[in-house]
Scaffold this motif. Structure first.
Motif, PDB file in Angstrom:
ATOM      1  N   ILE A  47       0.860  -1.185   0.000  1.00 19.97           N
ATOM      2  CA  ILE A  47       0.000   0.000   0.000  1.00 19.97           C
ATOM      3  C   ILE A  47       0.895   1.234   0.000  1.00 19.97           C
ATOM      4  O   ILE A  47       1.683   1.445   0.920  1.00 19.97           O
ATOM      5  CB  ILE A  47      -0.923   0.034   1.251  1.00 19.97           C
ATOM      6  N   GLN A  48       0.768   2.033  -1.071  1.00 18.89           N
ATOM      7  CA  GLN A  48       1.606   3.227  -1.186  1.00 18.89           C
ATOM      8  C   GLN A  48       0.734   4.479  -1.074  1.00 18.89           C
ATOM      9  O   GLN A  48      -0.424   4.474  -1.452  1.00 18.89           O
ATOM     10  CB  GLN A  48       2.302   3.271  -2.548  1.00 18.89           C
ATOM     11  N   VAL A  49       1.362   5.545  -0.561  1.00 18.87           N
ATOM     12  CA  VAL A  49       0.726   6.856  -0.613  1.00 18.87           C
ATOM     13  C   VAL A  49       1.693   7.758  -1.367  1.00 18.87           C
ATOM     14  O   VAL A  49       2.857   7.867  -0.967  1.00 18.87           O
ATOM     15  CB  VAL A  49       0.425   7.401   0.800  1.00 18.87           C
ATOM     16  N   ASN A  50       1.249   8.297  -2.469  1.00 26.55           N
ATOM     17  CA  ASN A  50       2.112   9.104  -3.345  1.00 26.55           C
ATOM     18  C   ASN A  50       3.411   8.366  -3.691  1.00 26.55           C
ATOM     19  O   ASN A  50       4.501   8.920  -3.638  1.00 26.55           O
ATOM     20  CB  ASN A  50       2.423  10.465  -2.721  1.00 26.55           C
ATOM     21  N   GLY A  51       3.249   7.085  -3.976  1.00 28.89           N
ATOM     22  CA  GLY A  51       4.406   6.299  -4.418  1.00 28.89           C
ATOM     23  C   GLY A  51       5.310   5.797  -3.317  1.00 28.89           C
ATOM     24  O   GLY A  51       6.283   5.106  -3.583  1.00 28.89           O
ATOM     25  N   LYS A  52       5.013   6.152  -2.072  1.00 25.10           N
ATOM     26  CA  LYS A  52       5.855   5.704  -0.957  1.00 25.10           C
ATOM     27  C   LYS A  52       5.185   4.565  -0.219  1.00 25.10           C
ATOM     28  O   LYS A  52       3.992   4.657   0.095  1.00 25.10           O
ATOM     29  CB  LYS A  52       6.052   6.865   0.020  1.00 25.10           C
ATOM     30  N   LEU A  53       5.958   3.521   0.087  1.00 24.32           N
ATOM     31  CA  LEU A  53       5.376   2.358   0.768  1.00 24.32           C
ATOM     32  C   LEU A  53       4.988   2.726   2.191  1.00 24.32           C
ATOM     33  O   LEU A  53       5.798   3.227   2.966  1.00 24.32           O
ATOM     34  CB  LEU A  53       6.394   1.202   0.789  1.00 24.32           C
ATOM     35  N   ARG A  54       3.698   2.484   2.531  1.00 22.59           N
ATOM     36  CA  ARG A  54       3.238   2.833   3.878  1.00 22.59           C
ATOM     37  C   ARG A  54       2.736   1.628   4.661  1.00 22.59           C
ATOM     38  O   ARG A  54       2.669   1.656   5.878  1.00 22.59           O
ATOM     39  CB  ARG A  54       2.107   3.874   3.796  1.00 22.59           C
ATOM     40  N   ASP A  55       2.321   0.589   3.939  1.00 19.65           N
ATOM     41  CA  ASP A  55       1.745  -0.567   4.635  1.00 19.65           C
ATOM     42  C   ASP A  55       1.800  -1.776   3.697  1.00 19.65           C
ATOM     43  O   ASP A  55       1.931  -1.605   2.473  1.00 19.65           O
ATOM     44  CB  ASP A  55       0.278  -0.258   4.996  1.00 19.65           C
ATOM     45  N   GLU A 103      -4.907   1.918   8.362  1.00 23.10           N
ATOM     46  CA  GLU A 103      -4.619   2.970   9.345  1.00 23.10           C
ATOM     47  C   GLU A 103      -3.351   3.724   8.981  1.00 23.10           C
ATOM     48  O   GLU A 103      -3.296   4.944   9.086  1.00 23.10           O
ATOM     49  CB  GLU A 103      -4.398   2.333  10.712  1.00 23.10           C
ATOM     50  N   LYS A 104      -2.355   2.975   8.559  1.00 21.68           N
ATOM     51  CA  LYS A 104      -1.070   3.609   8.232  1.00 21.68           C
ATOM     52  C   LYS A 104      -1.208   4.534   7.040  1.00 21.68           C
ATOM     53  O   LYS A 104      -0.592   5.601   6.991  1.00 21.68           O
ATOM     54  CB  LYS A 104      -0.009   2.534   7.950  1.00 21.68           C
ATOM     55  N   ALA A 105      -2.035   4.101   6.051  1.00 18.09           N
ATOM     56  CA  ALA A 105      -2.244   4.934   4.869  1.00 18.09           C
ATOM     57  C   ALA A 105      -2.990   6.207   5.265  1.00 18.09           C
ATOM     58  O   ALA A 105      -2.640   7.313   4.850  1.00 18.09           O
ATOM     59  CB  ALA A 105      -3.027   4.153   3.809  1.00 18.09           C
ATOM     60  N   VAL A 106      -3.995   6.049   6.113  1.00 17.45           N
ATOM     61  CA  VAL A 106      -4.788   7.207   6.558  1.00 17.45           C
ATOM     62  C   VAL A 106      -3.884   8.210   7.268  1.00 17.45           C
ATOM     63  O   VAL A 106      -3.926   9.411   7.021  1.00 17.45           O
ATOM     64  CB  VAL A 106      -5.943   6.735   7.482  1.00 17.45           C
ATOM     65  N   ARG A 107      -2.984   7.659   8.103  1.00 15.69           N
ATOM     66  CA  ARG A 107      -2.074   8.550   8.824  1.00 15.69           C
ATOM     67  C   ARG A 107      -1.150   9.284   7.844  1.00 15.69           C
ATOM     68  O   ARG A 107      -0.914  10.476   7.973  1.00 15.69           O
ATOM     69  CB  ARG A 107      -1.239   7.727   9.812  1.00 15.69           C
ATOM     70  N   ALA A 108      -0.681   8.547   6.837  1.00 16.05           N
ATOM     71  CA  ALA A 108       0.227   9.161   5.865  1.00 16.05           C
ATOM     72  C   ALA A 108      -0.496  10.231   5.057  1.00 16.05           C
ATOM     73  O   ALA A 108       0.097  11.235   4.648  1.00 16.05           O
ATOM     74  CB  ALA A 108       0.792   8.091   4.933  1.00 16.05           C
ATOM     75  N   LEU A 109      -1.784  10.033   4.795  1.00 15.37           N
ATOM     76  CA  LEU A 109      -2.553  11.022   4.034  1.00 15.37           C
ATOM     77  C   LEU A 109      -2.703  12.318   4.841  1.00 15.37           C
ATOM     78  O   LEU A 109      -2.812  13.402   4.276  1.00 15.37           O
ATOM     79  CB  LEU A 109      -3.938  10.471   3.695  1.00 15.37           C
ATOM     80  N   ALA A 158      -7.325  14.643   0.791  1.00 17.62           N
ATOM     81  CA  ALA A 158      -8.301  13.801   0.094  1.00 17.62           C
ATOM     82  C   ALA A 158      -7.626  13.063  -1.054  1.00 17.62           C
ATOM     83  O   ALA A 158      -6.886  13.679  -1.827  1.00 17.62           O
ATOM     84  CB  ALA A 158      -9.434  14.653  -0.447  1.00 17.62           C
ATOM     85  N   PRO A 159      -7.830  11.749  -1.164  1.00 16.05           N
ATOM     86  CA  PRO A 159      -7.240  11.020  -2.285  1.00 16.05           C
ATOM     87  C   PRO A 159      -7.799  11.524  -3.611  1.00 16.05           C
ATOM     88  O   PRO A 159      -9.010  11.659  -3.766  1.00 16.05           O
ATOM     89  CB  PRO A 159      -7.685   9.571  -2.044  1.00 16.05           C
ATOM     90  N   LYS A 160      -6.870  11.801  -4.599  1.00 12.39           N
ATOM     91  CA  LYS A 160      -7.324  12.299  -5.896  1.00 12.39           C
ATOM     92  C   LYS A 160      -7.571  11.124  -6.826  1.00 12.39           C
ATOM     93  O   LYS A 160      -8.439  11.145  -7.673  1.00 12.39           O
ATOM     94  CB  LYS A 160      -6.257  13.208  -6.520  1.00 12.39           C
ATOM     95  N   LYS A 161      -6.728  10.092  -6.649  1.00 10.82           N
ATOM     96  CA  LYS A 161      -6.765   8.988  -7.587  1.00 10.82           C
ATOM     97  C   LYS A 161      -6.236   7.755  -6.846  1.00 10.82           C
ATOM     98  O   LYS A 161      -5.338   7.877  -6.010  1.00 10.82           O
ATOM     99  CB  LYS A 161      -5.798   9.318  -8.746  1.00 10.82           C
ATOM    100  N   VAL A 162      -6.780   6.583  -7.150  1.00 10.61           N
ATOM    101  CA  VAL A 162      -6.245   5.342  -6.558  1.00 10.61           C
ATOM    102  C   VAL A 162      -5.869   4.387  -7.699  1.00 10.61           C
ATOM    103  O   VAL A 162      -6.708   4.029  -8.523  1.00 10.61           O
ATOM    104  CB  VAL A 162      -7.268   4.678  -5.616  1.00 10.61           C
ATOM    105  N   VAL A 188      -1.369  -1.112  -4.334  1.00  9.16           N
ATOM    106  CA  VAL A 188      -2.360  -0.042  -4.463  1.00  9.16           C
ATOM    107  C   VAL A 188      -1.630   1.254  -4.137  1.00  9.16           C
ATOM    108  O   VAL A 188      -0.964   1.349  -3.116  1.00  9.16           O
ATOM    109  CB  VAL A 188      -3.537  -0.234  -3.469  1.00  9.16           C
ATOM    110  N   ASN A 189      -1.715   2.238  -5.053  1.00  8.60           N
ATOM    111  CA  ASN A 189      -1.061   3.532  -4.807  1.00  8.60           C
ATOM    112  C   ASN A 189      -2.127   4.626  -4.704  1.00  8.60           C
ATOM    113  O   ASN A 189      -2.912   4.841  -5.629  1.00  8.60           O
ATOM    114  CB  ASN A 189      -0.083   3.836  -5.948  1.00  8.60           C
ATOM    115  N   ILE A 190      -2.142   5.267  -3.531  1.00 10.59           N
ATOM    116  CA  ILE A 190      -3.126   6.344  -3.320  1.00 10.59           C
ATOM    117  C   ILE A 190      -2.435   7.673  -3.620  1.00 10.59           C
ATOM    118  O   ILE A 190      -1.426   8.002  -2.987  1.00 10.59           O
ATOM    119  CB  ILE A 190      -3.630   6.346  -1.856  1.00 10.59           C
ATOM    120  N   VAL A 191      -2.961   8.407  -4.633  1.00  7.34           N
ATOM    121  CA  VAL A 191      -2.349   9.685  -4.985  1.00  7.34           C
ATOM    122  C   VAL A 191      -3.204  10.804  -4.392  1.00  7.34           C
ATOM    123  O   VAL A 191      -4.420  10.857  -4.620  1.00  7.34           O
ATOM    124  CB  VAL A 191      -2.262   9.837  -6.516  1.00  7.34           C
ATOM    125  N   ALA A 192      -2.542  11.674  -3.620  1.00  2.00           N
ATOM    126  CA  ALA A 192      -3.314  12.731  -2.969  1.00  2.00           C
ATOM    127  C   ALA A 192      -2.775  14.105  -3.358  1.00  2.00           C
ATOM    128  O   ALA A 192      -1.622  14.209  -3.761  1.00  2.00           O
ATOM    129  CB  ALA A 192      -3.251  12.571  -1.466  1.00  2.00           C
TER     130      ALA A 192
END
Ligand code: ANZ
Ligand code: ZN
Length: 836
Positions: A781-789, A810-816, A820-824, A832-836
């Motif tokens: 699970i990545q947030v903006n390309g960074k591994l978070r979980d 939880e870890k992704a939510v904390r990283a966000l 607001a996620p713009k794109k998943v 899964v990469n969450i782009v915010a």
């Protein structure tokens, strides 16, 4: 709660129970599939060392596993009991070699028993007993009758310190392998076994041994040393005579610049009759050493005979003939043609005597006929400067020259082997007497079968070096079996490698009246898995293979190869220690104080390299104190741990401590077993079935360290699991799974948990293949390309499910951090990469 496994009660108890139940006795007849597991039998040197412990533990795990998987198992033990050390002990300690050997056997047997090995002791044998070596004498006479034994005067390697003949293999760098003395040449009448008759069979048989390590097969191949070459004649100019040479490089024929013959070649002898200078040169050559190593290192010297020969491929081209010190009379034809650009000896010689050096094999792009420098090019390549051979590969050119020689009649293809016949005569007491009687009138005759065994005399003395059998006052005096005149027994004994060339057959079948019963032996043979040290990779294995083939040749047995599977285990090593005065210290003579190692009374110690345990460096650890402290299972488990079995294993106190703790963790699971719990634990069940499947595969592949890792994983999981029926089942199953490796602990636990019978007699658990299918995957699970979980999710999860799971992390939510996620972006099965 903190109960402890008590090996001091459990080990002897279960060992006795196994023995009394006869559970490890191999059945005489059985419909079950057979498994013959064999470790190389030990030499009874006095004590078991850690190398033995490792070796026998490995074989034991396999043997026990085979029994649990429905096989009739043969797992025997015996003693390779003849040999020099017993005679050395006799000389040094004034004891009888027989007494010394039998005492050692008793001591080592007791030690082996403490290991809890699943051995059929009813088949125990010692090669030094007449009920073994008598049968060996019968086999020797069979070989003699079949024409596979002969007697020949030959120059032998004489060890002037041990006063014995050494096999070539026992000469290392010109010195005796045991005494270290410089070896001399001596002429003696010796008995030989015709192993060379089987050279090709032994070579080709290697291809069928697909369960042998490649390195061992290669070592055997090199030892047999088959080389194909050309034997051809160089005609003498102005003479009808010619010189025969042998070459393995007919492709280099156009690079020849001289012909050389050995100092004792008949032509050299003939020429020397009227040439005192040549005579003097020949004398000088004789003084040098005769071993291959001596010749390799000696300065290359030659004597120009003044004769010339014609080149067979171009009669107008003449070459000089030398007598040279590096040509051996007993190899090939005792003559060679020199090709200096592509052979070191020839190049040294050519540079010294100013002979031509023409390149005929290209080295990369270099085709220059003028070869420079002092390092020849000895590899294969494209042939150059060679008329009709130009452009061919070395192999093509070899074939072309041989074909031409054969067509024109000046030579023929010839195969040479490095392998020599096996000289088996030893001028020792402590070996199998060679069953021959020498009569002045009738020659060398076999001892009549009815007089076998020829038993060693007991009353012998070792106060002077040499062969006690030879100087025994009466033993050798016997009547000739043919003419009844006074005759003399052969006083040489057989090389101990003969004893180990057929013991595995005797284990499989041991009738009183003959060496073995064919049908009975064939039930078990070939050995399914043979385990031993790589130091036996050449000689012992080659001799045993030869012996088996010879028996097959004589119609005594129906197999060609004795060992189907071979495993060569790594050595057990330990740190070495030296005191201030430079003498070796044993691990028991040092202690650790802080970061330092000191002697027991605090003197400084230098830490040496980690080396194979050996008496000479005192870095040996005796297993007995280990058994006293931790019992057999901890020692066994340590031997199987960490290190892959083909690799060396460093023995350490810390390692055995950790092992002991682990053994007790398993014990506490057994001790706390509750049969009546309800509830299913799907995760644990899956792991259990994986362990069942995996451990079996690992044992079968002898990758014991992997099996150990799987047991660790399972034990960890069981410890963490909540009580459930699955957990109880897993604990009960664990006793069976560890039983081959930790047999005493497993029996004790099995009994404690109410199991029926012996755990060693239980069937290996079966696994449910459906539970091995991987239906979960790890998703990054990545947030903006960074591994978070990372999440473990069902393999079948679709994109929407993956996206939902990622957004819920939880870890992704904390990283966000509220963004607001713009794109998943979802890559199924991976991330899964969450782009915010
Ligand atoms: C020409 C040649 C050219 C060779 C070349 C080698 C390299 P192996 O391979 O160990 O079997 N030779 C033949 N008879 C000899 C003898 N009696 N004493 C010493 N050397 C002898 O060795 C075979 C090679 O050893 C032969 O091939 C021969 O040298 C030499 F570029 O022939 B050759
Ligand atoms: Zn006679």
């Amino acid at each position: 709660m903190s109960s402890r496994f008590n090996p001091f009660k459990a080990d002897p108890h279960w060992q006795k129970v196994w023995e009394e139940s006869g559970i490890f006795v191999a059945p005489a007849k059985s419909d079950k599939p057979k498994a013959y597991v064999l470790e190389m039998f030990p030499y009874p040197s006095g004590r078991i060392h850690m190398g033995h412990v490792r070796n026998y533990t490995m074989g034991d795990v396999l043997a026990r596993y085979k029994a649990m998987t429905g096989h009739a198992v043969l797992h025997p033990m015996g003693w390779d009991a003849f040999g020099m050390p017993a005679e050395n002990a006799a000389m040094e300690k004034k004891v009888h070699p027989g007494g010394w050997t039998r005492d050692n056997i008793a001591a080592m047997k007791a030690q082996l028993k403490r290991l809890g090995l699943a051995i059929d002791w009813t088949r125990e044998l010692a090669t030094c007993e007449p009920d073994y070596y008598g049968h060996e004498q019968a086999l020797f006479l069979d070989l003699l009758k079949a024409g596979l034994v002969y007697r020949k005067e030959s120059s032998v390697n004489w060890d002037p310190v041990d006063m014995t003949v050494l096999a070539n293999e026992q000469v290392i760098d010109g010195r005796g392998w045991r005494s270290g003395a410089l070896v001399e040449k001596k002429k003696l009448n010796q008995w030989f076994l015709k192993i060379t008759q089987f050279a090709d069979d032994l070579l080709e048989g290697l291809a069928t041994l697909d369960q042998w390590p490649d390195k061992v097969r290669l070592m055997q191949e090199n030892w047999i040393g088959k080389s194909k070459g050309l034997r051809c004649t160089f005609n003498l100019v102005d003479s009808p005579e010619g010189i025969d040479v042998f070459t393995t490089r007919p492709d280099t024929m156009f690079g020849a610049s001289f012909v050389a013959i050995a100092a004792d070649h008949p032509l050299a002898t003939e020429l020397a009759a009227n040439a005192p200078a040549l005579q003097a040169f020949i004398e000088e050559c004789r003084k040098g050493g005769t071993t291959a190593a001596d010749i390799e290192t000696a300065e290359k010297k030659g004597f120009n005979t003044g004769l010339s020969v014609e080149h067979p491929l171009d009669p107008h081209w003449h070459l000089p003939v030398y007598v040279a010190n590096f040509v051996l009379m007993d190899y090939g034809t005792g003559a060679l043609f020199g090709c200096p650009a592509h052979d070191q000896r020839d190049l040294d010689f050519a540079r010294k005597y100013g002979l031509g050096v023409t390149r005929v094999v290209a080295e990369g792009d270099n085709e220059d006929p003028d070869f420079e420098g002092d390092t020849p090019y000895t590899g294969p390549g494209r042939i150059v400067n060679s008329h009709f051979l130009n452009g061919m590969s070395s192999d093509e050119a070899k074939a072309a020259v041989i074909a031409r020689a054969e067509h024109e009649g000046w030579g023929e293809g010839q195969t040479q082997y490095r392998l020599r016949d096996w000289g088996v005569s030893r001028q020792r007491y402590w070996g199998t007497p060679i069953p021959i009687i020498h009569c002045e009138f009738c020659g060398a005759l076999p001892v009549p079968r009815s007089q076998l065994p020829v038993v060693l005399p007991e009353d012998v003395s070792f106060d002077i070096p040499g062969n006690p059998l030879d100087r025994h006052p009466t033993w050798k005096n016997v009547p000739c079996p043919n003419c009844n005149e006074p005759a003399r027994r052969e006083t040489d004994t057989l090389d101990t490698f003969v004893d180990s060339s057929w013991y595995f057959i005797r284990f499989a079948s041991q009738p009183k009246d003959k060496p073995f019963d064919r049908a009975e032996a064939e039930q078990w043979l070939p050995v399914g898995q043979y385990i031993g040290g790589v130091e036996h990779a050449i000689l012992h294995l080659l001799y045993a293979r030869f012996w088996t083939r010879a028996l097959q040749h004589m119609g005594q047995i129906g197999i060609a190869e004795p060992f189907k599977g071979l495993f060569t285990q790594g050595m057990v090593t330990h740190e070495t220690y030296k005191s201030a005065d430079g003498s070796w210290l044993s691990p028991g003579e040092v202690k650790q104080v802080g970061a330092d190692i000191v002697t027991l009374d605090g003197q400084p110690v230098t830490l040496g390299r980690i080396e194979k345990m050996s008496k000479s460096k005192k870095n040996v650890v005796d297993p007995d104190p280990m058994f006293d402290q931790y019992g057999a299972d901890a020692v066994r488990w340590f031997m199987l741990s960490d290190s892959p079995p083909e690799r060396d294993l460093e023995w350490s106190e810390a390692g055995i401590e950790g092992t002991w703790r682990f053994v007790n963790r398993i014990w506490r699971l057994f001790d706390g077993y509750e049969p009546t719990v309800r509830g299913e634990d799907a995760v644990l069940r899956k792991l259990l079935h994986r362990a069942i499947a995996g451990i079996g595969v690992d044992i079968e592949a002898l990758t014991f360290n992997k099996a150990v890792a799987k047991v660790h994983e399972l034990v960890n999981a069981i410890e963490k699991a909540e009580p459930s029926a699955t957990r109880s089942e897993a604990v009960l199953m664990l006793a069976r799974l560890v039983s081959p490796m930790l047999p005493h602990l497993a029996e004790e636990g099995w009994m404690r948990m109410g199991g029926t019978g012996l755990v060693a007699a239980q069937a290996w658990p079966t696994h449910d293949p459906a539970l091995l299918v991987d239906d979960e995957v790890t998703i990054a699970i990545q947030v903006n390309g960074k591994l978070r979980d990372t999440l473990t999710l069902p393999k079948a999860a679709d994109k929407a499910a993956l996206e939902a799971a990622a957004l819920a992390s939880e870890k992704a939510v904390r990283a966000l951090d509220g963004a607001a996620p713009k794109k998943v972006i979802v890559v199924p099965g991976r991330l899964v990469n969450i782009v915010a």
